[in-house]
Design a protein around this motif. Sequence first.
Motif, PDB file in Angstrom:
ATOM      1  N   UNK A 432      -5.822  17.821  -2.389  1.00  0.00           N
ATOM      2  CA  UNK A 432      -5.615  19.033  -3.125  1.00  0.00           C
ATOM      3  C   UNK A 432      -6.148  18.652  -4.680  1.00  0.00           C
ATOM      4  N   UNK A 433      -5.603  17.389  -5.231  1.00  0.00           N
ATOM      5  CA  UNK A 433      -5.676  17.158  -6.576  1.00  0.00           C
ATOM      6  C   UNK A 433      -7.351  16.961  -6.736  1.00  0.00           C
ATOM      7  N   UNK A 434      -8.095  16.185  -5.879  1.00  0.00           N
ATOM      8  CA  UNK A 434      -9.493  16.174  -6.193  1.00  0.00           C
ATOM      9  C   UNK A 434     -10.109  17.570  -6.017  1.00  0.00           C
ATOM     10  N   UNK A 435      -9.752  18.393  -4.937  1.00  0.00           N
ATOM     11  CA  UNK A 435     -10.523  19.736  -4.738  1.00  0.00           C
ATOM     12  C   UNK A 435     -10.127  20.402  -6.177  1.00  0.00           C
ATOM     13  N   UNK A 436      -8.887  20.590  -6.890  1.00  0.00           N
ATOM     14  CA  UNK A 436      -8.824  21.280  -7.895  1.00  0.00           C
ATOM     15  C   UNK A 436      -9.868  20.763  -8.937  1.00  0.00           C
TER      16      UNK A 436
END
Length: 559
Positions: A432-436
């Motif tokens: 989630x964090x890297x995709x965001x």
Amino acid sequence: MAGMITGSRVLRDAVGSQRRQVGLSGLLMCGHQAGEALVPVLVGVVIDAAVATGDVGALLFWIAVLGVDFLFLSWSYRFGARVAKAAEQRMDQRLRLQVADRVLDPHGGAETGRLPGSLVNLATSDTFRVAVMGFVLPMGAAAVVALAVGTVALLRISVPLGLLILLGTPPLLYAVHLLGKPLERRSGPEQERAALASGVAADLVAGVRVLKGIGAEPVAVRRYRRTSRDALGATLRATRAQARFDGAVLAINGLFLALIALVGGRMAAEGTISVGELVSAVGLAQFLVGPLEMFGEVMGWLAMARASAVRVADVLAAAPAVGAGDRPAPAQVTGALRLRGLAHGPLPALDLDVPAGEIVGVVPADPAAATALMRLLAREVDPEGGTVELDGVALTAYPPQAARAAVVVSAHDAELFAGTLWENVAAGGDAVATAMAAARADQVAEALPDGVETAITEQGRSLSGGQRQRVALARALATGAPVLVLHDPTTAVDAVTEAEIAEGLRAHRAGRTTLLLTTSPALLAVTDRVVLLDTDGTTTAGDHAALLDSARYREVVLR
């Protein structure tokens, strides 16, 4: 097979799924109606055996018997209605789940030719009309018992009266059945028009921002008014049919019962029957109004249930949009795509090779061709010609679920769901964090009051268009799919943010196959290769910088 599903089968299966509960409730309601039928009989006995003779003991005894009868019929109805209502609710839930399962089936097809609002209407209103048979059928059985007990009681009082009911009831029921036919014919169109109005309303609500942006509110309002008027007209026609049906049933029942009362009164005047028996006969005649009206209601509900069952059956029997595929899901996907002669609708025969790990931009001169290509890669439809191969195997050889796990397609208008920002992105996967960060959805979180825990309304309406696109892109990137297809993911994003997203996208998808269906210069600039797909089916390949020397490429990309 799904194609063999009919309205009759939907009705039969729905009732059959709760046959024990329906049978038990029918038994209890029959007991209730039998108890109701005994009330006028017992009142007549009280008059003849106690009041007329002045026997206080007999009076107390028969009043006690009458009290027991009231307790029995009250208990029977209470628990019979409870069981019937529970069966109705379970049938409704079962039908709604069946419709939902068919609509969500990976093979698709149920949504073809139907607006989302229409499907919602079918999954609520139509399923209820079918499920209500769980309550109506026990009522019908109870009406039969009431008529039977009333007839036997009248036969014991007077054979002519009993025969009058016994011979008069079948023609009466047949007349009620015939009167229900027009209602059944009008019930189907009424539900169709109501479903269409719901679908149009849902579409207008979903696109309200767009409508306001282009000043198309008057056109949209006129469209909804026209659809709403059609739905109102169909509803009024069905309501008029219902009113005529109810009035005719009431009139027929009243005439029949008046005849019974007339014959019974004449026999009492002649001394053929006692005063108590006359009271019982008149009481039974009045009581029988209920069962006969109940027959009318049962026939009316049955007519509507049949029409709704046909609509439910049409969805359940809808042909799948794509083939099943019988090849097991690949254990490992390298991500090499090979398109040969791929054609569907506006998409001409397309030949394209995308090596594993490459980021390729496809620039469609016809936006409809891009949509067709996206649907083919998502296995929403099967190609009319040609093939799509994944690592040398036709994509159609895999079941839709397996194909979509390997090739993830994010549509231009990808929807968000009610929930927090984090939950929307996490629906794609764990990264989630890297995709965001790659999609710059972290900027969206920073602008929201509760960050990633901010609640997002249905379809992301609480966000701006650019914010919705970034969250949808982050969700697609979070999947970490071997092959990712993105269709115009940044059309509502400003130029500076779009450039940042382009760089983040390239870094995040490094080494994994990515197909960008877009005309965005910022996104095309970070691809390994660009393919221009012209309207006549010809393709021109090269890097973005080199293709800018082509007048046709500039016309499509910079328009």
